[in-house]
Design an enzyme around this catalytic site. Structure first.
Site, PDB file in Angstrom:
ATOM      1  N   HIS A   1      -2.970   5.433   3.493  1.00 55.91           N
ATOM      2  CA  HIS A   1      -3.768   4.543   4.357  1.00 55.91           C
ATOM      3  C   HIS A   1      -3.313   4.509   5.823  1.00 55.91           C
ATOM      4  CE1 HIS A   1      -0.934   0.965   3.232  1.00 55.91           C
ATOM      5  NE2 HIS A   1      -0.508   1.565   4.328  1.00 55.91           N
TER       6      HIS A   1
ATOM      7  N   HIS B   1      -0.978  -5.956   5.550  1.00 59.51           N
ATOM      8  CA  HIS B   1       0.208  -5.723   6.394  1.00 59.51           C
ATOM      9  C   HIS B   1       0.426  -6.908   7.322  1.00 59.51           C
ATOM     10  CE1 HIS B   1      -0.983  -1.655   5.145  1.00 59.51           C
ATOM     11  NE2 HIS B   1       0.230  -1.254   5.429  1.00 59.51           N
TER      12      HIS B   1
ATOM     13  N   HIS C   1       7.158   7.855   3.529  1.00 58.18           N
ATOM     14  CA  HIS C   1       7.253   7.526   4.951  1.00 58.18           C
ATOM     15  C   HIS C   1       8.230   6.382   5.180  1.00 58.18           C
ATOM     16  CE1 HIS C   1       4.061   4.684   3.737  1.00 58.18           C
ATOM     17  NE2 HIS C   1       3.957   4.147   4.937  1.00 58.18           N
TER      18      HIS C   1
ATOM     19  N   GLU D   1       5.085   1.640  -1.019  1.00 57.73           N
ATOM     20  CA  GLU D   1       3.636   1.389  -1.186  1.00 57.73           C
ATOM     21  C   GLU D   1       3.081   2.115  -2.415  1.00 57.73           C
ATOM     22  OE1 GLU D   1       2.293   0.658   3.484  1.00 57.73           O
ATOM     23  OE2 GLU D   1       1.973   2.615   2.611  1.00 57.73           O
TER      24      GLU D   1
END
Ligand code: DHB
Ligand code: FE
Length: 281
Positions: free
Chosen positions: A12, A59, A193, A240
């Site tokens: 995303h 977020h 990431h 995530e």
């Protein structure tokens, strides 16, 4: 009866949304990524979803850090794209399905998943970027979307095992709904990431590939991987990926991989996309 026909795993990265919105899909940096997703969209269109249950993480947009639900479900009929600091993304409003959403949340809570019920929220890049990648730049999203939010921002976050159990409970709830709907479950976020600190920019291709492989070959074993392995191997934000277990749990035991795409980098992130067909639909 409603049935879950397929699952989608999809990263995303917010910069992907910005690239789409600013017309940069043909730029040399972005073109290989967007070319890969052309096929994703064809494969998903062939599956013909009537409704998407999208498992994603907020977020600090809808919930700030004041309230942090572990699992939440949006029952609204419409979700506006949120302003994350540079104006809301110019994408269609996300239409929900309140009747189905209330059925789901009731079934999940009676099944002993203590969902937080959200009557009002806006949705950030975590929800809208996977929709853009999987449905394209459209005037209206092709089907309703029911958002399920998972906390992956503040520890403790739920385990992979618990996420998979939630997916199994979603499957039960969907199968108990008396409308004929082809439901596709999205698990979003990831892949490897880390966007802060000394290891900022960490990418682990091998770990990501293994994760994609095990969704089909060893889903239960994969769901048992502890958080610290994600953080060490896939970076702090790689956590995530636990949301993909909700999607996998919703598909039943037998799945067939219909499509996979993997690309590095987009911003600081490895981008993964997988489409799994449920063979128990
Ligand atoms: C990036 C990735 C994310 O998952 C996110 O939520 C924010 C930023 C990035 O790679 O820049
Ligand atoms: Fe993120």
């Amino acid at each position: 009866m409603a049935k879950i026909v397929a699952g989608v795993g999809c990263s995303h990265v917010p910069a992907i949304g910005a690239a789409l919105d600013m017309g940069k899909t043909e730029d040399p940096y972005w073109k290989p990524l967007f070319d890969g997703f052309k096929r994703s969209r064809e494969v998903l269109a062939e599956i013909k979803p009537d409704l998407v249950i999208e498992v994603y993480n907020d977020h600090g947009t809808a919930f700030s850090l004041q309230y942090i639900p572990t699992f939440a479900l949006g029952v609204q009929s419409e979700f506006q794209p949120a302003d994350e600091g540079w104006g809301p993304r110019p994408v269609p409003v996300v239409k929900g399905d309140s009747e189905f959403a209330w059925h789901l949340v009731e079934s999940l809570i009676l099944d002993e998943f203590d969902m937080t019920i959200i009557n009002e929220m806006e949705v950030d890049h975590g929800l809208t970027v996977p929709l853009s990648l999987m449905f394209g730049q459209v005037k209206e999203w092709p089907c309703p979307v029911i958002p399920i939010c998972v906390n992956v921002v503040t520890y403790p976050v739920p385990t992979g095992h618990r996420c998979m159990a939630l997916g199994k409970a979603i499957r039960k709830a969907v199968e108990a709904y008396d409308k004929d709907l082809r439901v596709v479950v999205f698990g979003t976020g990831g892949m490897s990431h880390q966007i802060h600190g000394e290891r900022c920019g960490l990418i682990n291709r091998e770990w990501d590939k293994n994760f994609l492989d095990r969704l089909t070959s060893d889903p239960e074993g994969l769901a048992a991987v502890p958080h610290k392995d994600y953080i060490r191997e896939a970076g702090a934000e790689g956590i995530e990926l636990v949301m993909w277990h909700v999607m996998r749990g919703a598909l039943g035991d037998k799945v067939e991989e219909a499509f996979r795409f993997y690309h590095v980098p987009a911003s600081n992130t490895a981008v993964g996309n997988i489409i799994l067909k449920s063979l128990e639909a």
